[in-house]
Design a protein around this motif. Structure first.
Motif, PDB file in Angstrom:
ATOM      1  N   SER A  86       0.864  -1.180   0.000  1.00 35.83           N
ATOM      2  CA  SER A  86       0.000   0.000   0.000  1.00 35.83           C
ATOM      3  C   SER A  86       0.899   1.227   0.000  1.00 35.83           C
ATOM      4  CB  SER A  86      -0.937  -0.001   1.214  1.00 35.83           C
ATOM      5  OG  SER A  86      -0.219  -0.204   2.408  1.00 35.83           O
ATOM      6  N   ILE A  87       0.413   2.273  -0.663  1.00 36.52           N
ATOM      7  CA  ILE A  87       1.151   3.533  -0.681  1.00 36.52           C
ATOM      8  C   ILE A  87       0.163   4.642  -0.357  1.00 36.52           C
ATOM      9  CG2 ILE A  87       2.508   5.185  -2.044  1.00 36.52           C
ATOM     10  CD1 ILE A  87       3.515   2.890  -3.764  1.00 36.52           C
ATOM     11  N   SER A  88       0.530   5.462   0.642  1.00 43.05           N
ATOM     12  CA  SER A  88      -0.286   6.642   0.976  1.00 43.05           C
ATOM     13  C   SER A  88       0.476   7.907   0.614  1.00 43.05           C
ATOM     14  CB  SER A  88      -0.617   6.672   2.472  1.00 43.05           C
ATOM     15  OG  SER A  88      -1.479   5.612   2.793  1.00 43.05           O
ATOM     16  N   VAL A  89      -0.255   8.830   0.002  1.00 43.34           N
ATOM     17  CA  VAL A  89       0.310  10.145  -0.343  1.00 43.34           C
ATOM     18  C   VAL A  89      -0.471  11.201   0.425  1.00 43.34           C
ATOM     19  CG1 VAL A  89       1.059   9.429  -2.643  1.00 43.34           C
ATOM     20  CG2 VAL A  89      -1.244  10.383  -2.354  1.00 43.34           C
ATOM     21  N   HIS A  90       0.153  12.339   0.675  1.00 42.29           N
ATOM     22  CA  HIS A  90      -0.529  13.402   1.410  1.00 42.29           C
ATOM     23  C   HIS A  90      -1.392  14.243   0.490  1.00 42.29           C
ATOM     24  CE1 HIS A  90       0.453  13.630   5.698  1.00 42.29           C
ATOM     25  NE2 HIS A  90       1.314  12.708   5.342  1.00 42.29           N
ATOM     26  N   ILE A  91      -2.619  14.503   0.932  1.00 43.22           N
ATOM     27  CA  ILE A  91      -3.536  15.339   0.154  1.00 43.22           C
ATOM     28  C   ILE A  91      -2.922  16.733  -0.026  1.00 43.22           C
ATOM     29  CG2 ILE A  91      -4.885  16.181   2.166  1.00 43.22           C
ATOM     30  CD1 ILE A  91      -7.427  15.736   0.411  1.00 43.22           C
ATOM     31  N   HIS A  98      -6.530  12.656  -7.656  1.00 45.04           N
ATOM     32  CA  HIS A  98      -7.323  11.622  -8.339  1.00 45.04           C
ATOM     33  C   HIS A  98      -6.435  10.798  -9.275  1.00 45.04           C
ATOM     34  CE1 HIS A  98     -10.169  10.002 -11.344  1.00 45.04           C
ATOM     35  NE2 HIS A  98     -11.019   9.954 -10.332  1.00 45.04           N
ATOM     36  N   ARG A  99      -5.583  11.485 -10.014  1.00 41.76           N
ATOM     37  CA  ARG A  99      -4.692  10.791 -10.956  1.00 41.76           C
ATOM     38  C   ARG A  99      -3.733   9.847 -10.225  1.00 41.76           C
ATOM     39  NH1 ARG A  99      -1.642  14.918 -14.022  1.00 41.76           N
ATOM     40  NH2 ARG A  99      -3.383  14.920 -15.484  1.00 41.76           N
ATOM     41  N   ILE A 100      -3.145  10.320  -9.157  1.00 39.58           N
ATOM     42  CA  ILE A 100      -2.127   9.513  -8.461  1.00 39.58           C
ATOM     43  C   ILE A 100      -2.778   8.316  -7.745  1.00 39.58           C
ATOM     44  CG2 ILE A 100      -2.041  10.931  -6.341  1.00 39.58           C
ATOM     45  CD1 ILE A 100       0.967  10.583  -6.337  1.00 39.58           C
ATOM     46  N   ILE A 101      -3.974   8.529  -7.174  1.00 34.16           N
ATOM     47  CA  ILE A 101      -4.676   7.420  -6.507  1.00 34.16           C
ATOM     48  C   ILE A 101      -4.986   6.328  -7.527  1.00 34.16           C
ATOM     49  CG2 ILE A 101      -6.928   6.791  -5.469  1.00 34.16           C
ATOM     50  CD1 ILE A 101      -4.961   8.079  -3.451  1.00 34.16           C
ATOM     51  N   HIS A 102      -5.449   6.726  -8.693  1.00 28.56           N
ATOM     52  CA  HIS A 102      -5.780   5.716  -9.704  1.00 28.56           C
ATOM     53  C   HIS A 102      -4.531   5.074 -10.281  1.00 28.56           C
ATOM     54  CE1 HIS A 102     -10.127   5.678  -9.734  1.00 28.56           C
ATOM     55  NE2 HIS A 102      -9.990   6.902  -9.240  1.00 28.56           N
ATOM     56  N   HIS A 103      -3.437   5.806 -10.321  1.00 30.04           N
ATOM     57  CA  HIS A 103      -2.182   5.186 -10.763  1.00 30.04           C
ATOM     58  C   HIS A 103      -1.738   4.118  -9.760  1.00 30.04           C
ATOM     59  CE1 HIS A 103       1.598   4.494 -12.643  1.00 30.04           C
ATOM     60  NE2 HIS A 103       2.266   4.865 -11.561  1.00 30.04           N
ATOM     61  N   ILE A 104      -1.811   4.431  -8.476  1.00 33.82           N
ATOM     62  CA  ILE A 104      -1.415   3.445  -7.446  1.00 33.82           C
ATOM     63  C   ILE A 104      -2.302   2.203  -7.575  1.00 33.82           C
ATOM     64  CG2 ILE A 104      -1.256   2.980  -4.958  1.00 33.82           C
ATOM     65  CD1 ILE A 104      -0.768   6.044  -4.564  1.00 33.82           C
ATOM     66  N   LYS A 105      -3.603   2.412  -7.730  1.00 35.70           N
ATOM     67  CA  LYS A 105      -4.522   1.273  -7.840  1.00 35.70           C
ATOM     68  C   LYS A 105      -4.262   0.441  -9.092  1.00 35.70           C
ATOM     69  CE  LYS A 105      -8.843   2.051  -6.651  1.00 35.70           C
ATOM     70  NZ  LYS A 105     -10.060   2.442  -5.881  1.00 35.70           N
ATOM     71  N   ILE A 109      -2.088  -2.447  -6.004  1.00 36.10           N
ATOM     72  CA  ILE A 109      -1.844  -2.298  -4.572  1.00 36.10           C
ATOM     73  C   ILE A 109      -2.837  -1.279  -3.990  1.00 36.10           C
ATOM     74  CG2 ILE A 109       0.583  -2.965  -4.735  1.00 36.10           C
ATOM     75  CD1 ILE A 109       1.351  -0.022  -4.587  1.00 36.10           C
ATOM     76  N   LYS A 110      -2.887  -1.222  -2.652  1.00 33.12           N
ATOM     77  CA  LYS A 110      -3.838  -0.312  -1.998  1.00 33.12           C
ATOM     78  C   LYS A 110      -3.361   1.136  -2.117  1.00 33.12           C
ATOM     79  CE  LYS A 110      -5.949  -3.096   1.664  1.00 33.12           C
ATOM     80  NZ  LYS A 110      -5.360  -4.424   1.439  1.00 33.12           N
ATOM     81  N   ALA A 111      -4.322   2.021  -2.363  1.00 31.09           N
ATOM     82  CA  ALA A 111      -4.018   3.448  -2.478  1.00 31.09           C
ATOM     83  C   ALA A 111      -4.567   4.180  -1.263  1.00 31.09           C
ATOM     84  CB  ALA A 111      -4.639   4.015  -3.750  1.00 31.09           C
ATOM     85  N   GLY A 112      -3.695   4.954  -0.642  1.00 34.36           N
ATOM     86  CA  GLY A 112      -4.108   5.692   0.548  1.00 34.36           C
ATOM     87  C   GLY A 112      -3.900   7.183   0.404  1.00 34.36           C
ATOM     88  N   VAL A 113      -4.729   7.932   1.130  1.00 37.30           N
ATOM     89  CA  VAL A 113      -4.518   9.381   1.198  1.00 37.30           C
ATOM     90  C   VAL A 113      -4.329   9.730   2.667  1.00 37.30           C
ATOM     91  CG1 VAL A 113      -7.025   9.863   1.183  1.00 37.30           C
ATOM     92  CG2 VAL A 113      -5.413  11.650   0.567  1.00 37.30           C
ATOM     93  N   ALA A 114      -3.287  10.542   2.932  1.00 40.08           N
ATOM     94  CA  ALA A 114      -2.985  10.947   4.309  1.00 40.08           C
ATOM     95  C   ALA A 114      -3.364  12.410   4.504  1.00 40.08           C
ATOM     96  CB  ALA A 114      -1.501  10.742   4.603  1.00 40.08           C
TER      97      ALA A 114
END
Ligand code: DX5
Ligand code: ZN
Length: 219
Positions: A86-91, A98-105, A109-114
């Protein structure tokens, strides 16, 4: 749903990293929490790719990578290749969240927002359906061993209500100052994932701390 315990390796003894990873492997913990800091988004620098590679070599549980860095889109593929589950990025660091969350997915793997402590749950309204994890920072990111900010409990309850009303599977992760004197109210408020650094690695018996937190599910 049973809660997930994610010891943060930031608080491990880097001189004995393999030993501390083996301890987590043998414990009841679920994930390894891996904090990446760049000295820009946060005032501290933690560690980079060669260390994550070493962690991945010995870790037998999923790596939950928390990117406290500017322009995290530059490093998603790298951390995926290094074994992140899983990878979380900071809002606050992502104009194109939106682009980065869908790229991670798209990497499977799991996409997280911090969210930093001052960032409102309301900022999630147009992204919550897309994320697998919301990491609510319960300290200002950058350092381990800080005190839990009590206001986080209201944020957890608010977010739990939204997730349940929409029937989503999104996990609420709490990061910072989690300890034996507050983990129960954090889980009661509706959190699923407890990140724990100093309270695990600073303990005389880390196995016992992890097992105590994990036992909440069986109460
Ligand atoms: C803080 C990090 C946390 C930290 C938690 O910026 O994101 O993951 O390691 O450490 P403790 O549990 O000691 O507050
Ligand atoms: Zn973290």
């Amino acid at each position: 749903m049973t809660s997930i315990i994610a010891p943060s390796l930031l608080a491990s003894d880097f001189g004995n990293l393999q030993r501390d990873i083996e301890m987590v492997n043998q414990s009841e913990a679920d994930w390894f929490h891996v904090d990446i800091m760049d000295g820009l988004f946060v005032p501290n620098i933690s560690f980079g790719m060669p260390v994550v590679e070493a962690i991945n070599k010995y870790a037998k549980k999923p790596l939950d990578v928390h990117l406290m860095i500017v322009q995290p889109e530059r490093y998603i593929d790298t951390f995926h290749q290094l074994g992140a589950s899983s990878i979380s990025v900071h809002i606050e660091a992502c104009p194109h969240l939106h682009r980065i969350i869908h790229h991670i997915k798209s990497l499977g793997i799991k996409a997280g927002v911090a969210l930093n402590p001052h960032t409102s749950i309301d900022t999630l309204v147009d992204i919550i359906d897309d994320v697998d994890i919301v990491n609510l920072m319960s300290v200002n990111p950058g350092f381990g061993g800080q005190k839990f900010i009590p206001r986080t409990l209201d944020k957890i309850r608010h977010l739990r209500a939204i997730i349940d009303s929409k029937n989503l599977n999104c996990l609420i992760e709490i990061d910072g100052g989690v300890a034996l004197n507050n983990y129960e109210e954090i889980l009661h408020a509706g959190a699923n994932v407890l990140v724990a650094g100093n309270c695990v690695f600073g303990a005389k018996n880390p196995h016992e701390v992890i097992a105590t937190m994990k036992a909440f599910n069986r109460k």
